[in-house]
Motif scaffolding. Structure first.
Motif, mmCIF file in Angstrom:
data_model
loop_
_atom_site.group_PDB
_atom_site.id
_atom_site.type_symbol
_atom_site.label_atom_id
_atom_site.label_comp_id
_atom_site.label_asym_id
_atom_site.label_seq_id
_atom_site.Cartn_x
_atom_site.Cartn_y
_atom_site.Cartn_z
ATOM 1 N N ALA A 85 0.841 -1.201 0.000
ATOM 2 C CA ALA A 85 0.000 0.000 0.000
ATOM 3 C C ALA A 85 0.875 1.249 0.000
ATOM 4 C CB ALA A 85 -0.919 0.002 1.216
ATOM 5 N N GLY A 86 1.971 1.227 0.738
ATOM 6 C CA GLY A 86 2.893 2.364 0.763
ATOM 7 C C GLY A 86 3.551 2.590 -0.576
ATOM 8 N N ARG A 87 3.952 1.495 -1.240
ATOM 9 C CA ARG A 87 4.565 1.636 -2.567
ATOM 10 C C ARG A 87 3.560 2.204 -3.562
ATOM 11 N NH1 ARG A 87 7.590 -2.987 -0.930
ATOM 12 N NH2 ARG A 87 5.951 -4.417 -1.535
ATOM 13 N N ALA A 88 2.311 1.766 -3.485
ATOM 14 C CA ALA A 88 1.277 2.275 -4.392
ATOM 15 C C ALA A 88 1.048 3.761 -4.149
ATOM 16 C CB ALA A 88 -0.014 1.489 -4.206
ATOM 17 N N GLU A 89 1.104 4.181 -2.861
ATOM 18 C CA GLU A 89 0.885 5.581 -2.525
ATOM 19 C C GLU A 89 2.016 6.451 -3.062
ATOM 20 O OE1 GLU A 89 0.772 7.813 1.641
ATOM 21 O OE2 GLU A 89 -0.840 6.355 1.394
#
Ligand code: ZN
Length: 92
Positions: A85-89
Motif C-alpha cells: 500500500a505504501g509503494r502504491a501511494e
C-alpha cells in the motif's frame, strides 16, 4: 465460531493471530511543528463506521497489514499488505 481475517499472504486465519496496532494516520513532515506532531502521536478519531488500522500478523507471516473495517458491525472490508500500500501511494 471464530472470526477469520483474510491475510494476503496466509489466507483466512483466526483473529487471535493478529495484533491491532492502531489507526492509519499520515505522518507529518519533519518540520511540521509541535502541534502537528502532538496530534500525530496522541490524538485519534473514534469514528462510527469505516476505519483503517495497522494490524500485525504476529503469529504467522509477521507482515504489517492495513485492515479496513466497520467499527459498528466489525465487518472487514479489505486487508492489504502495508508495504505494498505504501509503494502504491508513492507511485500515485
Ligand atoms: Zn499472514
Amino acid at each position: 465460531m471464530a472470526s477469520l481475517i483474510s491475510c494476503p499472504h496466509c489466507g483466512s486465519r483466526p483473529k487471535e493471530e493478529f495484533t491491532v496496532k492502531g489507526a492509519v494516520v499520515k505522518r507529518p513532515e519533519p518540520d511540521a511543528g509541535e502541534t502537528a506532531w502532538m496530534d500525530y502521536v496522541y490524538l485519534r478519531d473514534n469514528p462510527r463506521g469505516r476505519y483503517r488500522e495497522y494490524w500485525h500478523h504476529t503469529s504467522a507471516c509477521r507482515r504489517w497489514l492495513i485492515v479496513t473495517r466497520d467499527t459498528v458491525t466489525h465487518e472487514i472490508e479489505s486487508t492489504i499488505d502495508a508495504a505494498e500500500a505504501g509503494r502504491a501511494e508513492v507511485r500515485s
